[in-house]
Motif scaffolding. Sequence first.
Motif, PDB file in Angstrom:
ATOM      1  N   TYR A 146       0.847  -1.132   0.006  1.00  0.00           N
ATOM      2  CA  TYR A 146      -0.079  -0.020   0.248  1.00  0.00           C
ATOM      3  C   TYR A 146       0.817   1.308   0.084  1.00  0.00           C
ATOM      4  O   TYR A 146       0.342   2.294  -0.003  1.00  0.00           O
ATOM      5  CB  TYR A 146      -1.065  -0.045   1.346  1.00  0.00           C
ATOM      6  CG  TYR A 146      -1.977  -1.120   1.066  1.00  0.00           C
ATOM      7  CD1 TYR A 146      -3.101  -0.979   0.518  1.00  0.00           C
ATOM      8  CD2 TYR A 146      -1.730  -2.405   1.871  1.00  0.00           C
ATOM      9  CE1 TYR A 146      -4.181  -1.867   0.463  1.00  0.00           C
ATOM     10  CE2 TYR A 146      -2.716  -3.180   1.949  1.00  0.00           C
ATOM     11  CZ  TYR A 146      -3.664  -2.958   1.008  1.00  0.00           C
ATOM     12  OH  TYR A 146      -4.669  -4.097   1.325  1.00  0.00           O
ATOM     13  N   ARG A 185      -9.120  -1.198  -2.962  1.00  0.00           N
ATOM     14  CA  ARG A 185      -8.312  -1.108  -3.949  1.00  0.00           C
ATOM     15  C   ARG A 185      -8.471  -0.042  -4.694  1.00  0.00           C
ATOM     16  O   ARG A 185      -7.714   0.741  -5.235  1.00  0.00           O
ATOM     17  CB  ARG A 185      -8.849  -2.200  -5.032  1.00  0.00           C
ATOM     18  CG  ARG A 185      -8.367  -3.775  -4.409  1.00  0.00           C
ATOM     19  CD  ARG A 185      -6.829  -3.883  -4.564  1.00  0.00           C
ATOM     20  NE  ARG A 185      -6.462  -3.668  -5.773  1.00  0.00           N
ATOM     21  CZ  ARG A 185      -5.049  -3.680  -5.911  1.00  0.00           C
ATOM     22  NH1 ARG A 185      -4.118  -3.919  -5.176  1.00  0.00           N
ATOM     23  NH2 ARG A 185      -4.735  -3.650  -7.201  1.00  0.00           N
ATOM     24  N   GLU A 233       3.509  -6.174   2.316  1.00  0.00           N
ATOM     25  CA  GLU A 233       3.729  -4.481   2.526  1.00  0.00           C
ATOM     26  C   GLU A 233       5.064  -4.117   2.385  1.00  0.00           C
ATOM     27  O   GLU A 233       5.994  -4.915   2.545  1.00  0.00           O
ATOM     28  CB  GLU A 233       3.094  -4.262   3.946  1.00  0.00           C
ATOM     29  CG  GLU A 233       2.181  -2.774   3.944  1.00  0.00           C
ATOM     30  CD  GLU A 233       3.390  -1.622   3.814  1.00  0.00           C
ATOM     31  OE1 GLU A 233       4.435  -1.685   4.261  1.00  0.00           O
ATOM     32  OE2 GLU A 233       2.994  -0.831   3.202  1.00  0.00           O
ATOM     33  N   LEU A 275      -6.446   2.774  -3.167  1.00  0.00           N
ATOM     34  CA  LEU A 275      -5.009   2.669  -3.307  1.00  0.00           C
ATOM     35  C   LEU A 275      -4.574   2.811  -4.689  1.00  0.00           C
ATOM     36  O   LEU A 275      -3.614   3.528  -4.866  1.00  0.00           O
ATOM     37  CB  LEU A 275      -4.820   1.079  -2.692  1.00  0.00           C
ATOM     38  CG  LEU A 275      -3.399   0.614  -3.224  1.00  0.00           C
ATOM     39  CD1 LEU A 275      -2.540   1.428  -2.319  1.00  0.00           C
ATOM     40  CD2 LEU A 275      -3.315  -0.788  -3.227  1.00  0.00           C
ATOM     41  N   ARG A 295       3.512   1.622  -5.058  1.00  0.00           N
ATOM     42  CA  ARG A 295       2.624   0.854  -6.263  1.00  0.00           C
ATOM     43  C   ARG A 295       3.745   0.061  -7.095  1.00  0.00           C
ATOM     44  O   ARG A 295       4.757   0.809  -7.545  1.00  0.00           O
ATOM     45  CB  ARG A 295       1.654   1.818  -6.892  1.00  0.00           C
ATOM     46  CG  ARG A 295       0.765   2.408  -6.138  1.00  0.00           C
ATOM     47  CD  ARG A 295      -0.395   3.213  -6.795  1.00  0.00           C
ATOM     48  NE  ARG A 295       0.370   4.453  -7.411  1.00  0.00           N
ATOM     49  CZ  ARG A 295       0.506   5.610  -7.298  1.00  0.00           C
ATOM     50  NH1 ARG A 295       0.391   5.867  -5.952  1.00  0.00           N
ATOM     51  NH2 ARG A 295       1.395   6.368  -7.985  1.00  0.00           N
TER      52      ARG A 295
END
Length: 901
Positions: free
Chosen positions: A87, A508, A121, A511, A90
């Motif tokens: 997160y 999503r 992560e 994000l 990208r």
Amino acid sequence: MGGFVARAAVVHPHLRKFAVETVLTLSTPHQSPPVPLQPSLGHYYTLVNQEWRKGYEVQTSRTGHSMSEPSLSHVIIVSISGGYNDYQVRTKLESLDGIVPPTHGFMISSTGMRNVWLSMEHQVILWCNQLVVQVSHTLLSLVNTKTGQPFGDVRQRLGIFTKMLHSGIPQNFISSRKLQLPQNSDHFPDQKGKVDSGLQVPRLSGCPSDSQWSEDGLERDLYIQTNTVTVLAMDGRRRWLDIQKLGQGGKDHFVFVTNLSPCSGVRLHLWREKGTSASVFSTDKHVVEVTSKMVHIPSGPAPRQIEPGGQTEQAPPSAIFWLSPQDMHGFRFLTISVAPRPTVSGRPPPAASMGVGQFFNPKDGEQVFSPYRLIHSVFSEKVVNLKEDHPLTLNLTFSISLGLLPVSLSLESTGCGIKKSEFEDPGDLEISRLCRLRCFPPVALAWDGTSGLHVFPNLYSETIVVDSSPALWTSSQESDKTSVFLLVDPHCSYRSTIRVSLTAAAGRFLLLYFSQISGLCFAVVFFALMRQAYAWELDNPIPSVLSAVESNLRMPKPFAFFVTFPILFAVLFSFLSSEPLPPIISFSIVSILCYVFANGVIVVLILVSLLVFYSAGTVHVFIRKRWQVWEGNFCFSCVQWFINMSSTFASNKVVRILSVNPVFITSLVAIALVCLVHPALGLFVLLLSHALCCHNALFSFLMASFRSHVNTKEFYESGNDGETGSMLYNNKHDGDISKLFLVKETHTGSPQSTRSYSDTQLDVFHHRHGLLLLHLVATLMFVPSLVGWLQRTGNGQRFPWFYDSLLCTGVILHGLCDSKPEFNFFLFPIPGIPLREIRLSLAYLLGGYFSYLSALALAPYRAFYAMAAIGVISLAFRIIQTRNRNKGETYHRSRKHSHRH
């Protein structure tokens, strides 16, 4: 780690301590340049990638001849991303496309790495034991065991990286339903014994000599008469499958899943004619071993057996084998040879073994989920029933990428060949237990054109999501679709349910499009300021920011002008610049949704700020009204004495200078903080200036409205119609606050205006409130940078980046030079050119369009360019206006009248 793990492995051929130095490069990009605009991680990566790109560019002379090799021609770059659970950074930021040539590196997701298969992560990617072990083994494989030095050849090192890191599953395994493998193979001859150079087949090699087991130990052969073949144990038998017979009716594809190890547990051969020994025919190429085409997939540990055949559930598959019609062309038989069970006394029975193969027609298991079916599944799940003897492979095509709309997929076994007895009816739990004993756990392979392959083992209930970025300006046409390849045991029947996970889809969406929404927030405020400035130019009351935002969303003209036109400009720009066009429909829909979401964010900020300002203004008015009541009290005398002492201090020359020039002092303090400390602190000073002005204007409006209401009420109570003017403008309480408001009741600052003082103050409040919101969004972009700056306090500080300070100085100038609604910037006449006026509404419109397009390009920080440009131009024209006024050459600006009489 510094937050940067995009460049995962850089190996120089002449580094002795290459392993340690390579691991250290995980945390720091190569040759990081000065980074302007600290809050933009995307901008940081853009500049870092530019430095990488320069290292691989060939230096050429004016004649076009190469002068020298690229400075990084000996360096291999491997970019590792954390997958869809990252997160912070990208995957798009970690791509090497257009930066590093394919001959010098590649990007891979942790979900597609051998022996890793996990998404993680960004901050914990180096704490993943599987990933660290795999990278360490890869680095050690770069050492030449004979010389003790790393391999110097670039292609050789790249091949080692590819072999050690890639999972082995071809990236187009699902999309093409056949293996696209290297050419120049000499293992699959045609029927005449010659190699077909046009057929892409793998360069296969036999199993290693140390892993081969004698075929003499095999039991009698089995001849399979059905399309499905099953292996339940290491029985030491060879199974023969007639390709022509079993492949009739369009069932010309073969798939085999197993948990047996290739070579040591199972071997597969293609035969031109039936024989007895593969070793004899292999010399004449009548038989080809294709065991090496098996690819590994992740799986859990196989269940242990208390005794042979005593497992409680079927083992999950750990490898998949696929043959297309092109692979089997020219061959008659396919054999699956299973190794004998190892017999070692004193050891427990081996883990359960399984293998299921099938000839099938890919079209039989196809399911297409249209956008309508996917959106409808949010409210009503879609059910697909699979009867026994169904295709082993199911191909589910989703018309909307699962990177945008993740789906919850569950498979529940409903039967496995168990017939119900008239005396005893087994329950659902018993059927499920028996079916798990007979059928292997389903496996899902999700394919996305952007992120590649994702594997979901042991799939009974799972949310399928891929690491994709669909519907962006830079997205490809293939990014709109996702294919899910299910491997389901044909011996069992299943009830599968599919529905879009709303919570996962919301996560999503935020994000993927957070940068786009952030940039569109600037565009929303710019368009609202444009409507306010345009109303002032027409001599109309300045609307509130909330009203301006609402007006810009009205259908059809405002919505088309502010929402759809920028999208059309973006598509037109891609077409004219020869860039690949994005998927227009999904790009337009998602962009409009992001704009609507940005409007929602701004509306929330507006409502919260209005609540704060009106609460503070109401409390202030209440205190001022009670002020007169407290006069004459002893406590009030003490307060009055304190006020007199304060006024004595206020008579000081320095304090008077500061009070006379509040704009100059605010700009001086804010610019000093921006240039010497941190840009966010200077923007906080600007916000404080806006907030105080908003409070004063709103307080003046509320107080004037209250006094006007009181005087009107007293007038109607007296019933004297002839004293209208005296009742409205005479003061009953000499020396009280009413003198401040009622004397100015008709003063507006514009000679032609007849609006009241309270209306003028309300206009000032609306104008400064709009500027407050614009600069509040700008300040929020610097909050992450400010937090990092505070965390480094005491560890050595440095001045802010010059570029950051320059942009924020322009933002401060915009906030102060355009602080009053009557301010506008002009183009003063040049000899021979008539006077042309550029109004502020046009500047805000252009700034809104520029911010909109920057948001679509995932560069929200570019909105600072628009604010800084407006601020610098406003300052320049303020200076020109002041000079002309001193020379007596004053050019008056007049507000246009709407001619409504």
